[in-house]
Design an enzyme around this catalytic site. Structure first.
Site, PDB file in Angstrom:
ATOM      1  N   HIS A 173       2.134   2.253  -4.055  1.00 36.32           N
ATOM      2  CA  HIS A 173       0.981   2.705  -4.298  1.00 36.32           C
ATOM      3  C   HIS A 173       1.716   4.342  -3.895  1.00 36.32           C
ATOM      4  O   HIS A 173       1.326   4.994  -5.368  1.00 36.32           O
ATOM      5  CB  HIS A 173       0.104   2.632  -3.718  1.00 36.32           C
ATOM      6  CG  HIS A 173      -0.179   1.428  -4.690  1.00 36.32           C
ATOM      7  ND1 HIS A 173      -0.778   0.884  -5.418  1.00 36.32           N
ATOM      8  CD2 HIS A 173      -1.376   0.311  -4.002  1.00 36.32           C
ATOM      9  CE1 HIS A 173      -1.044  -0.227  -6.494  1.00 36.32           C
ATOM     10  NE2 HIS A 173      -1.605  -0.306  -4.949  1.00 36.32           N
ATOM     11  N   GLU A 197       0.525  -1.352  -0.411  1.00 35.53           N
ATOM     12  CA  GLU A 197      -0.037  -0.185  -0.219  1.00 35.53           C
ATOM     13  C   GLU A 197       0.596   1.362  -0.168  1.00 35.53           C
ATOM     14  O   GLU A 197       0.492   2.355  -0.551  1.00 35.53           O
ATOM     15  CB  GLU A 197      -0.925  -0.301   1.396  1.00 35.53           C
ATOM     16  CG  GLU A 197      -2.182  -1.428   1.243  1.00 35.53           C
ATOM     17  CD  GLU A 197      -2.987  -1.792  -0.130  1.00 35.53           C
ATOM     18  OE1 GLU A 197      -3.093  -0.625  -0.542  1.00 35.53           O
ATOM     19  OE2 GLU A 197      -3.275  -2.486  -0.545  1.00 35.53           O
ATOM     20  N   HIS A 205      -4.729  -5.595 -10.731  1.00 35.99           N
ATOM     21  CA  HIS A 205      -4.245  -6.857 -10.167  1.00 35.99           C
ATOM     22  C   HIS A 205      -4.664  -8.040 -10.557  1.00 35.99           C
ATOM     23  O   HIS A 205      -3.321  -9.160 -10.180  1.00 35.99           O
ATOM     24  CB  HIS A 205      -5.556  -7.651  -9.477  1.00 35.99           C
ATOM     25  CG  HIS A 205      -5.566  -5.632  -8.010  1.00 35.99           C
ATOM     26  ND1 HIS A 205      -6.701  -5.483  -8.349  1.00 35.99           N
ATOM     27  CD2 HIS A 205      -5.321  -5.169  -7.110  1.00 35.99           C
ATOM     28  CE1 HIS A 205      -6.957  -4.248  -7.634  1.00 35.99           C
ATOM     29  NE2 HIS A 205      -5.463  -4.358  -6.738  1.00 35.99           N
TER      30      HIS A 205
END
Length: 532
Positions: free
Chosen positions: A348, A345, A430
């Site tokens: 990102h 995360e 994904h």
């Protein structure tokens, strides 16, 4: 003894003198270095603008274009990389960003962008913004407009178009918030593209930490007593307890500086995981790649844990500059605060501050793969005895399955792609990420390793690799250095897999030499996933 009355003015002078004396030579040196670096970056940006103007055939520059510097990176040898966002007649050009690289003498070395022609369009729309908003809201059930539609030049495809960028917000069916850009042609009303600024961990269905055992945490003492889960040594990153809500939340506090009990019965356990994951990710990027925080400005992001009720996902949001973690549904997923998810995360955020890979099509697959790659590297960097490094994503948080994604053989999950093929960019990001994940594993470990066999792709393969070629890996450290350099100095918002091949080969040549074992291995690994 002579006494002298200290006036207000003399007190101020004394304070200033005291402050000046208190600055150590080291502090003064740091201030001087920061000033010098600022001047170096300013010079690099001036040279980059001159190159854009002088080499219009390379930059697709025109008289009605302007540029804003987003990031400037200076290599140890003085090579300059200036990342710039482009405007045409004052309109932001989506897909028009570029990187200007110059050597230490200021001579142009390369110019990276994805434009195939100048972004010249008629800038008067025939479709009003209200019509674009209605389309965007209808296309995203339960959404509402955020802010004002922006007139832009959309240049992700071959022919640039005038378009409306409409940002709508709402919630997915699983409770994940979305912040979706809907791109609507300003002359036809046709939707050209859309992507989400919320980047999720893509779960399907579903300190004394939960996953990393007992770990050291740097916390902050409170003036009122006790401690708070805030790290002054890593940009003041902190963790909020959302208490199963989706807004609000308060910073996690504790009386004795011991956080959690290695179980979900103590809400601080998951908070400790999140804070630890943030610390390890910060350390990885700083110690390995020399990056100080997500924006490379020394400022930490923050965590939100216990988000929503039985929320089975995790996500990064640029708008809050934060990571958010759900507790899982208890059937397919546990709390999503494992090390690799935390690293995923936060990466990102790094991507959004560097290449800015748009979260759709092949660039979206590269965006997700970048997070999987560095999430994995963070897990290895932690060297945890209870969460040992591997090439599986989210293995600690799964209940009904073994992992979220598998970099050794991405197709093993039944959905992800091992190989590039025409149309792979139409998959969910994904799933298309499997192409770059597979490439990275082959580059780092080769086709045979202790992590399992990783088959190569035949020219006719699509989702599933069936080849048997043999490749040797160059090791995780070199593979990560190459990917990071490509991400920060070569890739732009619309980079696809073919461009990623060129970027990583160039990065390997710069790091290890033209014709080096490493650059040859990069080319071979891309060929092994059908990216030529």
């Amino acid at each position: 003894m002579q006494h002298r009355r200290v006036t207000k003015h003399s007190a101020l002078a004394l304070a200033a003198a005291t402050l000046a004396l208190s600055l150590s030579p080291l502090a003064a040196s740091a201030q001087s270095a920061a000033k010098d670096l600022g001047l170096v970056k300013q010079g690099a940006e001036t040279r980059a603008r001159a190159h854009v103007e002088a080499f219009r055939g390379l930059s697709w520059n025109g008289p009605e274009q302007s540029y804003t510097v987003r990031d400037t990176h200076i290599d140890p040898d003085g090579t300059e990389h200036v990342r710039m966002d482009r405007k045409f007649k004052g309109l932001r050009v989506i897909g028009g960003d570029l990187i200007v690289s110059s050597d230490a003498r200021g001579t142009l070395r390369a110019m990276q962008h994805t434009l195939s022609r100048a972004p010249e369009v008629e800038t008067k729309p025939t479709v009003p913004s209200l019509r674009a908003v209605k389309h965007a809201v209808r296309a995203n059930e339960g959404s509402s407009l955020l802010g004002t539609p922006e007139l832009v030049v959309y240049a992700r495809q071959d022919l640039p178009r005038l378009a409306w960028d409409v940002l709508v917000v709402g919630d997915e069916a699983d409770g994940t918030p979305f912040e979706r850009h809907v791109i609507v042609d300003a002359h036809t009303g046709q939707q050209l593209d859309s992507w989400n600024d919320i980047h999720t961990a893509a779960a399907n269905g579903t300190g004394k930490t939960l996953y990393s055992g007992n770990v050291p945490l740097t916390t902050n003492s409170r003036t009122t007593g006790g401690f708070e889960l805030k790290d002054p040594t890593r940009g003041n990153t902190y963790t909020l307890n959302m208490s199963n809500r989706t807004s609000g939340g308060g910073i996690v506090t504790d009386a004795d500086n011991t956080w959690g009990n290695n179980a979900t019965s103590d809400s601080a356990s998951a908070a400790a995981d999140a804070q630890y994951g943030t610390a390890v990710t910060w350390d990885y990027f700083k110690n390995v790649h020399g990056r100080s925080g997500i924006r490379n400005d020394g400022v930490g992001a923050y965590n939100r844990v216990h988000y929503g009720r039985s929320y089975a996902n995790a996500f990064w949001s640029d708008s809050c500059f934060c990571m958010t973690y759900g507790d899982g549904d208890g059937r397919s997923l546990r709390p999503l605060v494992s090390l690799d998810v935390a690293g995923h995360e936060m990466t990102h955020g790094v991507t959004s501050r560097t290449a800015g890979l748009i979260y759709s099509g092949e660039s979206g697959g590269l965006n997700e793969a970048t997070s999987d790659i560095f999430g994995t590297m963070v897990e290895f960097h932690a060297a945890s005895g209870t969460d040992v490094g591997d090439y599986l994503i989210g293995e600690k948080v799964m209940i009904s399955r073994a992992y979220l994604r598998n970099m050794v053989k991405p197709s093993a999950d039944g959905s992800s792609a091992d190989c590039w093929y025409s149309g792979v960019g139409n998959l969910d990001v994904h799933l298309s990420s499997g192409v770059a994940n597979h490439f990275y594993f082959l580059l780092a470990e080769g086709t045979q390793s202790s992590y399992g066999a990783s088959p190569t792709c035949r020219s006719t393969d699509t989702r599933v690799a069936t080849g048997s070629d043999a490749l040797n890996g160059i090791g995780r450290a070199k593979a990560a250095a190459i990917w990071y350099r490509a991400l920060t100095t070569k890739m732009t918002s619309n980079t696809n897999f073919a461009a990623a091949r060129r970027a990583t080969v160039a990065a390997a040549e710069e790091l290890y030499g033209i014709g080096s074992t490493e650059s040859t291995a990069v080319a071979r690994a891309w060929t092994a996933v059908n990216v030529n």
